[in-house]
Design a protein around this motif. Sequence first.
Motif, PDB file in Angstrom:
ATOM      1  N   GLN A  49      14.540  -4.767   4.047  1.00 21.17           N
ATOM      2  CA  GLN A  49      14.043  -3.706   4.918  1.00 21.17           C
ATOM      3  C   GLN A  49      15.198  -3.236   5.792  1.00 21.17           C
ATOM      4  OE1 GLN A  49       9.456  -4.786   5.782  1.00 21.17           O
ATOM      5  NE2 GLN A  49      10.885  -6.280   6.575  1.00 21.17           N
ATOM      6  N   THR A  59      18.499  -1.521  16.800  1.00 19.34           N
ATOM      7  CA  THR A  59      17.879  -1.878  15.515  1.00 19.34           C
ATOM      8  C   THR A  59      17.016  -3.120  15.656  1.00 19.34           C
ATOM      9  OG1 THR A  59      19.765  -0.917  14.337  1.00 19.34           O
ATOM     10  CG2 THR A  59      18.377  -2.453  13.112  1.00 19.34           C
ATOM     11  N   GLU A  60      17.441  -4.080  16.496  1.00 14.71           N
ATOM     12  CA  GLU A  60      16.675  -5.310  16.679  1.00 14.71           C
ATOM     13  C   GLU A  60      15.283  -5.004  17.240  1.00 14.71           C
ATOM     14  OE1 GLU A  60      19.737  -4.821  17.624  1.00 14.71           O
ATOM     15  OE2 GLU A  60      20.852  -6.208  16.330  1.00 14.71           O
ATOM     16  N   GLU A  63      13.231  -3.521  14.347  1.00 11.82           N
ATOM     17  CA  GLU A  63      12.924  -4.539  13.339  1.00 11.82           C
ATOM     18  C   GLU A  63      11.862  -5.511  13.832  1.00 11.82           C
ATOM     19  OE1 GLU A  63      17.140  -4.839  10.848  1.00 11.82           O
ATOM     20  OE2 GLU A  63      16.711  -6.264  12.460  1.00 11.82           O
TER      21      GLU A  63
END
Length: 875
Positions: A49, A59-60, A63
């Motif tokens: 993904q 991004t963390e 996610e």
Amino acid sequence: MKNDWWQCVAAFVTHHTSTSGALLALLFSLSGCLTSQQLQSTQPVLTAQVVRGNRLVSTEELESLIPQKPNSRILGLPITLRLWMYRLGERRFDRDAAVRELAAKTNEFEQQSQQLVNQPMALKELNRRFARQAKRFRQKAEEGNWVMRNLGEPPAYFSEQDARTNTAKMQRYLTDKGFFNAHTAYRLDTLRNHQIRVYYNIIENAGFYLRNITYEIDDPRVDSLVRTSLAQSSLVVGERYDSQKVAAEKVRIESALRDQGYYAFSRQYIPNPEVDTSRRISERLLTTDSLRRPADLRLAIRNPPGQAAHPIYRIGEVEVRISPGVDSPEATQPTLTATRLDTTRRNGILYLLGGRSMSARLLDGKISLRPGQLYNQTNYRNTQRQLFLLNQFKFVNLNFTDTTQRQLRTLITATPLDKYEATAEGGVTVLYQGQGYPGGFGSLTFRVRNLFGGLETLETTLRYGLEYQTGFATDTTSSRPGAYQAQELGVTSSLIFPQILFPGRIRFRFNPYNPRTQVSLGFTNTLRPDFRRSLLRATMAYNWQTTPTQQFNFLIADINLINANFDTRFGAGFRQQLQNQKEQGGTLYLSFRRSLSSSFSFAYTYNTNITTQNRRANFLRTVVESGGTTLNLFSAEQLRRLFGNATDSTGLQFYKFLRLNIDYRHYIPVQSHTTLAFRINTGVAYGYGPGHAVPYERFFFAGGSNSVRAWLPRRLGPGSAVPFLDVPNHAAVNPSSGQIIYRYEQPGNLLLEGSAELRGRLFHLFADVNGAVFVDAGNVWTLGSNTNRIGSTFQLDTFVPQIAVGTGVGLRLDFSFFLIRLDGGIKVWDPARINFIPRDGSQRDPRFILPEFSLRRLTSGSNPLIINFGIGYPF
């Protein structure tokens, strides 16, 4: 098809005999084998993904919104080894049979329990046995067989509905972060063997930033309180809109008002704020679109329905009720308890002590709630916390009853812990250099609570330790060095008071900070193959904690009476070695004389690290110590009459020294089960008394499981000095292997070391099996010039190449309540080899010893693998 995988491995061995590119070839060979048709499912498997396109939102964060986790792969390649193992175990697993087995065991239990209905002890044992068996059968029915549970990983099947849901969640999250015009979408990439990679594409567009923040508050008094505290608000003009900061502002207002008597106030009176994103005329005339859009925020605080203002509450009657303990006569007479409670009133608080002799004065110092005061939520929490930290009660509960006059009747109930308690601990200590000699330790602690009725605790601990280590001298009956038995036996008694014992009223200022005064007396006897040493130690220390992350320790007295002798197996050789060091200007021999050491120290600890949470954290501990300070009040002649002649062996050695130690650690989460940890540890110990001596326990050492792990415990250094045996400045080297013989502990006055470690979870096998890769660097040095031990003294222009470097890998078994650690380290840079000649004949710097490590000679080469055993993380 049954033996396809083994045929692939055989084909690899047959066709890849060279070492060049062998690993890569093996991985690709297994890639084709592990996804063979016999272990595949027609349903697509989620293999990766990817979030991309985001600029300001990390991004963390995005996610973390995705609950689905793809199957783990090897080195990023499409090799799902754990999924393959799961499907391999699944082929031999019959889930229906496991369910029938569980049902049969349950029926058997019901029949047996009916037969034992009149035998309570046998029924209790049957229940215990069935609970253990049922747990095992249920786990098998739900999670599969042993291979599936411990070696495998269930398939992460792909569902397009999940991708749509995740996209919508990201859209909402971006809106909550101030990107009201953001767009999200997903794209699927189909790989071979029914594998799916999902790309989540993010377009943030312009963010909305706070231009005006307006508060609309119905209650004038609440309005005044809120506006006077706006400096602590998390909402700031000019920052991007963030719904989490809005929620934090609601919590802040709620807490602030509850600390001002608003007991019934809650966040429900603060509706969701209004956000106005319309632009003014001057802004609409702009020809270019800006990445910063303005937004006006209006926050309202409403009154309770039908009321003109929020009610204010005060503390009414306060009652503290101590429940009778099991050792109290009241516990067996419940009908008389209410009339026999010991009753005391202090500062308007009624204390019902439940038949116990317990100091109401000390309890009163832990209670922040007083009759007539405004209700204060912080005082409520502090009271509960302070009573619990006394370590005298199992449970502490605070209950409020609202009266018609808005007076909160307060009832504090506490259930005492057992007055007498005994605990035992045991374990395994160091495995010395892979020689297979484990050592053990054990301790027995007896605890008496509320000994004199002042909430104090008496603790007495008896401990014994046994380990195997190298002796200081070589056994003359054997040509090879061996590991010898070392024992330690000690007893310590401590009396802990829940207050600062100090004359004057200043001691009461520490009451909100969980103060402790600890007075201890202990005796330790150490028997090693090279010396026997006994230590009688008396201490008195103050401890207090200002916040959950900050702790202070003031050791106002630390008196040590030390006695050592050499009536041991290799004592004569050790004594001769001390004499050799003395002739070369060393002061180590002073630490093995009859001596008296006294000091005081101050320590500060800041710790935001919680072992159960993988988050960014820091740890800092600073200790400053001064030894023999009071001796400075006496002249040299007075000290000579008091201690004798300190220059010969007949007098009592005393010490004057200063010591500083700073230990800093930083933790960075990389993934959910992966952490990058750093440590810097430094210190200096300076002796200014006779012979500039420092007590042996106050020296610094390098090497071992919590230091530079490529060296044996306490064997690194000092500086680039070469370890020697009996002949000074003659390197102790094994001629056959080229190994340096690190037989002696190497104390130093100055320490500098650092470590970096990447630690993460590998798999679960009875416990969490974690791995680590680490790099350690550091050394110890002596202070002052010493021409007889070249390279041991710290100098600014030479210390950098004297820093030893080691690297390695670790394996940890995490049982949640304790962790067993094995670290294997190899040397990269050994400063003691500055004058060595490389055994491979190359022209490289002999201190760069990494090329001399060989898997074929793990323990016999010139750069052997050093195994260090430990309990808990190294830092």
